[in-house]
Design a protein around this motif. Structure first.
Motif, mmCIF file in Angstrom:
data_model
loop_
_atom_site.group_PDB
_atom_site.id
_atom_site.type_symbol
_atom_site.label_atom_id
_atom_site.label_comp_id
_atom_site.label_asym_id
_atom_site.label_seq_id
_atom_site.Cartn_x
_atom_site.Cartn_y
_atom_site.Cartn_z
ATOM 1 N N PRO A 91 35.083 74.080 -11.248
ATOM 2 C CA PRO A 91 34.020 74.994 -11.042
ATOM 3 C C PRO A 91 32.795 75.023 -11.630
ATOM 4 O O PRO A 91 31.809 75.232 -11.114
ATOM 5 N N GLU A 92 32.870 74.852 -13.163
ATOM 6 C CA GLU A 92 31.478 74.869 -13.798
ATOM 7 C C GLU A 92 30.800 73.509 -13.285
ATOM 8 O O GLU A 92 29.352 73.813 -13.207
ATOM 9 N N SER A 95 28.644 75.064 -10.318
ATOM 10 C CA SER A 95 28.003 76.252 -10.758
ATOM 11 C C SER A 95 26.305 75.861 -11.186
ATOM 12 O O SER A 95 25.965 74.511 -11.467
ATOM 13 N N GLN A 97 23.631 74.867 -13.332
ATOM 14 C CA GLN A 97 23.472 74.290 -14.665
ATOM 15 C C GLN A 97 22.275 74.500 -15.514
ATOM 16 O O GLN A 97 21.122 74.690 -14.821
ATOM 17 N N LYS A 120 20.538 74.230 -9.215
ATOM 18 C CA LYS A 120 21.363 74.864 -8.598
ATOM 19 C C LYS A 120 21.926 73.885 -7.650
ATOM 20 O O LYS A 120 21.250 73.217 -7.025
ATOM 21 N N GLU A 126 32.087 75.688 -0.431
ATOM 22 C CA GLU A 126 32.328 75.225 -1.876
ATOM 23 C C GLU A 126 32.709 73.728 -1.524
ATOM 24 O O GLU A 126 32.525 73.066 -2.485
ATOM 25 N N GLN A 129 29.508 71.636 -1.865
ATOM 26 C CA GLN A 129 28.979 71.599 -3.028
ATOM 27 C C GLN A 129 29.686 70.467 -3.782
ATOM 28 O O GLN A 129 29.488 69.744 -4.609
#
Length: 302
Positions: A91-92, A95, A97, A120, A126, A129
Protein backbone atom coordinates in the motif's frame (compact mmCIF):
# COMPACT_ATOMS: atom_id res chain seq x y z
CA UNK A 1 -16.78 -17.52 -23.42
CA UNK A 2 -13.17 -18.24 -22.58
CA UNK A 3 -13.28 -16.06 -19.48
CA UNK A 4 -16.49 -17.75 -18.33
CA UNK A 5 -14.87 -21.19 -18.66
CA UNK A 6 -11.75 -20.10 -16.78
CA UNK A 7 -13.95 -18.51 -14.13
CA UNK A 8 -16.00 -21.71 -13.73
CA UNK A 9 -12.82 -23.77 -13.34
CA UNK A 10 -11.37 -21.37 -10.77
CA UNK A 11 -8.27 -20.68 -12.89
CA UNK A 12 -8.14 -16.91 -12.42
CA UNK A 13 -6.28 -15.81 -9.29
CA UNK A 14 -8.23 -12.56 -8.96
CA UNK A 15 -11.99 -12.84 -8.24
CA UNK A 16 -14.25 -11.01 -10.67
CA UNK A 17 -15.56 -8.90 -7.80
CA UNK A 18 -12.03 -7.66 -7.08
CA UNK A 19 -11.50 -6.76 -10.73
CA UNK A 20 -14.73 -4.76 -10.71
CA UNK A 21 -13.80 -3.04 -7.44
CA UNK A 22 -10.16 -2.24 -8.20
CA UNK A 23 -10.21 -1.57 -11.96
CA UNK A 24 -13.63 0.09 -12.41
CA UNK A 25 -14.39 -2.04 -15.44
CA UNK A 26 -17.38 -1.17 -17.62
CA UNK A 27 -17.65 -2.78 -21.03
CA UNK A 28 -13.86 -3.22 -20.98
CA UNK A 29 -13.28 0.52 -20.42
CA UNK A 30 -11.54 2.02 -17.39
CA UNK A 31 -10.74 5.41 -18.84
CA UNK A 32 -13.14 7.54 -16.77
CA UNK A 33 -10.91 7.71 -13.68
CA UNK A 34 -7.44 7.33 -15.21
CA UNK A 35 -5.37 10.52 -14.98
CA UNK A 36 -1.67 11.29 -14.83
CA UNK A 37 -0.74 13.40 -11.83
CA UNK A 38 2.53 15.26 -11.14
CA UNK A 39 4.99 12.55 -12.26
CA UNK A 40 6.42 12.74 -15.79
CA UNK A 41 5.42 9.21 -16.79
CA UNK A 42 2.77 10.11 -19.36
CA UNK A 43 4.08 7.25 -21.50
CA UNK A 44 3.27 4.71 -18.77
CA UNK A 45 -0.21 6.12 -18.09
CA UNK A 46 -0.92 6.19 -21.84
CA UNK A 47 0.23 2.58 -22.17
CA UNK A 48 -1.94 1.39 -19.27
CA UNK A 49 -4.92 3.21 -20.78
CA UNK A 50 -4.24 1.62 -24.18
CA UNK A 51 -4.07 -1.80 -22.52
CA UNK A 52 -7.31 -1.18 -20.65
CA UNK A 53 -9.13 -0.78 -23.96
CA UNK A 54 -8.42 -4.38 -24.89
CA UNK A 55 -11.18 -6.98 -24.39
CA UNK A 56 -8.37 -9.22 -23.05
CA UNK A 57 -7.59 -6.77 -20.23
CA UNK A 58 -9.72 -8.43 -17.57
CA UNK A 59 -8.38 -11.90 -18.28
CA UNK A 60 -4.75 -10.71 -18.40
CA UNK A 61 -5.04 -8.89 -15.05
CA UNK A 62 -7.06 -11.57 -13.28
CA UNK A 63 -4.67 -14.33 -14.33
CA UNK A 64 -1.55 -12.51 -13.07
CA UNK A 65 -2.58 -10.21 -10.23
CA UNK A 66 -3.94 -10.86 -6.76
CA UNK A 67 -4.84 -8.59 -3.87
CA UNK A 68 -3.81 -9.99 -0.48
CA UNK A 69 -5.72 -9.59 2.82
CA UNK A 70 -3.17 -7.06 4.12
CA UNK A 71 -3.85 -4.74 1.16
CA UNK A 72 -0.68 -5.56 -0.75
CA UNK A 73 -0.67 -7.04 -4.26
CA UNK A 74 1.17 -9.85 -5.99
CA UNK A 75 1.83 -9.18 -9.68
CA UNK A 76 3.58 -11.55 -12.06
CA UNK A 77 5.60 -9.54 -14.60
CA UNK A 78 5.38 -10.05 -17.52
CA UNK A 79 1.68 -10.67 -17.05
CA UNK A 80 0.65 -14.22 -18.00
CA UNK A 81 4.27 -15.30 -18.39
CA UNK A 82 5.14 -18.78 -17.16
CA UNK A 83 8.59 -17.57 -16.08
CA UNK A 84 7.48 -14.14 -14.91
CA UNK A 85 8.87 -12.59 -11.75
CA UNK A 86 6.44 -12.26 -8.85
CA UNK A 87 6.51 -8.69 -7.59
CA UNK A 88 4.88 -7.51 -4.38
CA UNK A 89 3.38 -4.01 -4.34
CA UNK A 90 2.60 -2.67 -0.87
CA UNK A 91 0.00 0.00 0.00
CA UNK A 92 2.89 2.40 0.70
CA UNK A 93 4.20 1.92 -2.85
CA UNK A 94 0.97 3.17 -4.39
CA UNK A 95 0.80 6.12 -2.01
CA UNK A 96 2.37 9.57 -2.59
CA UNK A 97 6.12 9.42 -1.94
CA UNK A 98 8.56 12.05 -0.78
CA UNK A 99 10.39 13.72 -3.65
CA UNK A 100 14.12 13.54 -2.92
CA UNK A 101 14.70 16.25 -5.54
CA UNK A 102 12.35 18.73 -3.84
CA UNK A 103 13.73 22.30 -4.14
CA UNK A 104 16.75 21.05 -6.08
CA UNK A 105 17.61 21.88 -9.66
CA UNK A 106 17.50 19.14 -12.28
CA UNK A 107 20.38 17.37 -13.97
CA UNK A 108 20.51 20.02 -16.72
CA UNK A 109 20.70 22.74 -14.06
CA UNK A 110 17.29 24.21 -14.86
CA UNK A 111 16.59 27.68 -13.56
CA UNK A 112 13.56 26.54 -11.58
CA UNK A 113 14.00 24.00 -8.76
CA UNK A 114 11.68 21.01 -8.43
CA UNK A 115 8.67 22.34 -6.49
CA UNK A 116 6.92 18.99 -5.99
CA UNK A 117 7.19 17.90 -2.32
CA UNK A 118 5.44 14.61 -3.13
CA UNK A 119 5.27 12.41 -6.22
CA UNK A 120 1.79 11.02 -6.74
CA UNK A 121 0.64 7.79 -8.39
CA UNK A 122 -1.74 7.80 -11.34
CA UNK A 123 -5.20 8.95 -10.32
CA UNK A 124 -7.58 6.05 -10.69
CA UNK A 125 -8.68 2.80 -9.18
CA UNK A 126 -6.20 0.89 -7.06
CA UNK A 127 -5.52 -1.82 -9.62
CA UNK A 128 -4.37 0.75 -12.17
CA UNK A 129 -2.04 2.30 -9.60
CA UNK A 130 -0.64 -1.17 -8.97
CA UNK A 131 0.05 -1.69 -12.69
CA UNK A 132 1.94 1.62 -12.82
CA UNK A 133 3.96 0.68 -9.72
CA UNK A 134 4.62 -2.86 -11.01
CA UNK A 135 6.10 -1.54 -14.25
CA UNK A 136 8.37 0.88 -12.36
CA UNK A 137 9.48 -1.78 -9.88
CA UNK A 138 10.09 -4.36 -12.60
CA UNK A 139 12.36 -1.94 -14.45
CA UNK A 140 14.16 -0.16 -11.61
CA UNK A 141 13.94 -2.64 -8.73
CA UNK A 142 11.98 -0.18 -6.60
CA UNK A 143 9.01 2.13 -7.08
CA UNK A 144 11.17 5.17 -7.85
CA UNK A 145 8.85 7.62 -9.62
CA UNK A 146 11.67 10.06 -10.35
CA UNK A 147 13.61 7.37 -12.19
CA UNK A 148 10.50 6.53 -14.22
CA UNK A 149 10.11 10.01 -15.68
CA UNK A 150 10.49 9.91 -19.47
CA UNK A 151 10.09 6.87 -21.69
CA UNK A 152 8.10 5.15 -24.42
CA UNK A 153 4.67 3.56 -24.28
CA UNK A 154 5.63 0.37 -26.09
CA UNK A 155 8.38 -0.18 -23.51
CA UNK A 156 5.67 -0.39 -20.85
CA UNK A 157 3.45 -2.66 -22.94
CA UNK A 158 6.36 -5.00 -23.69
CA UNK A 159 7.44 -5.02 -20.03
CA UNK A 160 3.93 -5.94 -18.90
CA UNK A 161 2.99 -8.16 -21.85
CA UNK A 162 6.25 -9.96 -22.48
CA UNK A 163 6.35 -12.51 -25.30
CA UNK A 164 2.59 -12.18 -25.87
CA UNK A 165 3.22 -8.79 -27.55
CA UNK A 166 5.09 -7.90 -30.75
CA UNK A 167 6.53 -4.39 -31.17
CA UNK A 168 5.64 -1.90 -33.92
CA UNK A 169 7.48 1.42 -33.82
CA UNK A 170 7.91 4.42 -36.12
CA UNK A 171 9.60 7.73 -35.33
CA UNK A 172 10.01 10.79 -37.52
CA UNK A 173 12.52 12.56 -35.27
CA UNK A 174 15.80 13.40 -37.03
CA UNK A 175 18.99 15.02 -35.77
CA UNK A 176 20.13 18.12 -37.66
CA UNK A 177 23.95 18.24 -37.32
CA UNK A 178 24.15 21.80 -38.69
CA UNK A 179 21.71 23.18 -36.13
CA UNK A 180 22.87 20.64 -33.54
CA UNK A 181 19.35 19.78 -32.48
CA UNK A 182 16.56 17.27 -32.98
CA UNK A 183 13.73 18.08 -35.35
CA UNK A 184 10.22 16.62 -35.33
CA UNK A 185 8.57 16.88 -38.76
CA UNK A 186 5.75 14.47 -37.95
CA UNK A 187 4.67 11.03 -39.12
CA UNK A 188 3.59 12.52 -42.46
CA UNK A 189 7.30 12.89 -43.31
CA UNK A 190 7.99 9.15 -43.19
CA UNK A 191 9.11 7.41 -46.37
CA UNK A 192 6.71 5.47 -48.57
CA UNK A 193 7.41 2.11 -46.99
CA UNK A 194 6.94 3.47 -43.46
CA UNK A 195 3.73 5.27 -44.50
CA UNK A 196 2.34 2.00 -45.85
CA UNK A 197 3.34 0.28 -42.60
CA UNK A 198 1.49 2.90 -40.52
CA UNK A 199 -1.56 2.92 -42.80
CA UNK A 200 -1.81 -0.85 -42.59
CA UNK A 201 -1.78 -0.73 -38.79
CA UNK A 202 -4.45 1.98 -38.61
CA UNK A 203 -6.66 0.53 -41.35
CA UNK A 204 -6.63 -2.84 -39.61
CA UNK A 205 -6.74 -1.57 -36.03
CA UNK A 206 -8.64 -4.02 -33.85
CA UNK A 207 -8.74 -3.74 -30.03
CA UNK A 208 -8.57 -7.55 -29.94
CA UNK A 209 -4.99 -7.46 -31.17
CA UNK A 210 -3.69 -3.88 -31.15
CA UNK A 211 -2.55 -1.44 -28.44
CA UNK A 212 -0.78 1.79 -29.25
CA UNK A 213 0.59 5.05 -27.89
CA UNK A 214 1.85 8.07 -29.84
CA UNK A 215 4.02 11.06 -29.00
CA UNK A 216 3.63 14.69 -30.04
CA UNK A 217 6.31 16.95 -31.47
CA UNK A 218 8.76 18.66 -29.12
CA UNK A 219 9.60 22.33 -28.91
CA UNK A 220 6.15 23.80 -29.53
CA UNK A 221 3.97 25.82 -27.18
CA UNK A 222 6.47 25.57 -24.39
CA UNK A 223 5.26 28.74 -22.61
CA UNK A 224 1.56 27.93 -22.43
CA UNK A 225 2.08 24.17 -22.38
CA UNK A 226 -0.17 23.60 -25.42
CA UNK A 227 -0.13 24.17 -29.14
CA UNK A 228 -2.93 24.15 -31.69
CA UNK A 229 -3.03 20.95 -33.70
CA UNK A 230 -2.20 21.48 -37.37
CA UNK A 231 -5.32 21.20 -39.51
CA UNK A 232 -7.62 20.67 -36.50
CA UNK A 233 -9.31 22.65 -33.74
CA UNK A 234 -7.78 20.60 -30.93
CA UNK A 235 -4.91 21.66 -28.66
CA UNK A 236 -2.09 19.23 -27.91
CA UNK A 237 0.72 19.07 -25.34
CA UNK A 238 4.26 19.10 -26.84
CA UNK A 239 6.61 16.20 -26.13
CA UNK A 240 3.78 14.21 -24.60
CA UNK A 241 2.45 10.66 -24.95
CA UNK A 242 -1.15 9.90 -25.89
CA UNK A 243 -2.96 6.58 -26.12
CA UNK A 244 -4.96 5.42 -29.13
CA UNK A 245 -8.48 4.74 -27.86
CA UNK A 246 -9.86 3.49 -31.15
CA UNK A 247 -9.92 3.83 -34.92
CA UNK A 248 -12.92 4.34 -37.20
CA UNK A 249 -11.57 2.62 -40.27
CA UNK A 250 -14.44 3.65 -42.55
CA UNK A 251 -14.24 7.35 -41.67
CA UNK A 252 -10.44 7.15 -41.32
CA UNK A 253 -10.52 8.81 -37.91
CA UNK A 254 -8.20 8.07 -34.98
CA UNK A 255 -9.32 8.69 -31.38
CA UNK A 256 -6.49 9.54 -29.00
CA UNK A 257 -6.57 10.27 -25.27
CA UNK A 258 -4.39 12.59 -23.21
CA UNK A 259 -3.18 10.91 -19.97
CA UNK A 260 -4.06 14.14 -18.16
CA UNK A 261 -7.72 13.25 -18.71
CA UNK A 262 -8.44 10.05 -20.62
CA UNK A 263 -12.21 10.55 -20.39
CA UNK A 264 -12.12 13.16 -23.18
CA UNK A 265 -11.06 11.53 -26.47
CA UNK A 266 -9.62 13.67 -29.29
CA UNK A 267 -10.71 12.71 -32.80
CA UNK A 268 -8.34 13.34 -35.72
CA UNK A 269 -8.42 12.27 -39.34
CA UNK A 270 -5.58 10.03 -40.50
CA UNK A 271 -3.90 13.04 -42.15
CA UNK A 272 -4.28 15.24 -39.06
CA UNK A 273 -2.95 12.41 -36.93
CA UNK A 274 0.18 12.08 -39.08
CA UNK A 275 0.76 15.84 -39.13
CA UNK A 276 0.64 16.28 -35.37
CA UNK A 277 2.36 13.22 -33.95
CA UNK A 278 6.04 12.49 -34.26
CA UNK A 279 6.32 9.00 -32.79
CA UNK A 280 4.20 5.86 -33.03
CA UNK A 281 4.82 3.21 -30.35
CA UNK A 282 2.56 0.18 -30.61
CA UNK A 283 2.28 -3.55 -30.14
CA UNK A 284 0.33 -6.38 -31.66
CA UNK A 285 -0.94 -9.20 -29.46
CA UNK A 286 0.41 -12.53 -30.63
CA UNK A 287 -2.81 -14.53 -30.38
CA UNK A 288 -1.03 -17.89 -30.67
CA UNK A 289 1.30 -17.08 -27.77
CA UNK A 290 -1.56 -15.63 -25.75
CA UNK A 291 -3.48 -18.88 -26.18
CA UNK A 292 -0.40 -20.88 -25.16
CA UNK A 293 -0.10 -18.69 -22.07
CA UNK A 294 -3.71 -19.42 -21.17
CA UNK A 295 -3.11 -23.16 -21.61
CA UNK A 296 -0.16 -22.89 -19.24
CA UNK A 297 -2.42 -21.13 -16.72
CA UNK A 298 -4.85 -24.05 -17.01
CA UNK A 299 -2.11 -26.70 -16.63
CA UNK A 300 -0.61 -24.95 -13.62
CA UNK A 301 -3.97 -24.57 -11.92
CA UNK A 302 -4.71 -28.24 -12.56
Amino acid sequence: KRDQLLEARGLLSMPKEDFSNYFSSKDFEVRADLKQQNVGDCYAVAAIHAMSRSPHFEMICRSSMKRLPDGSWQVKVPLMSENGKMITITPEEISPQWNKQFLRRGRDNELMPDLRPQLKPVKGKEGLQVLEAAFIKAKFGTVDRLAAEGGWGDEVLLQLGGENFTQYRLNSATYNPEKKKWEYPGLSSLNEKQQAYLDHYLENFDPEVHMATVSTKHGKGEILGFYKAKGALEFLVPGHAYSISGVDREKRVVSVANPWNTSKPINLTFDQFKENFSGFEAIRIDSAKLLQSMKRVERKAA
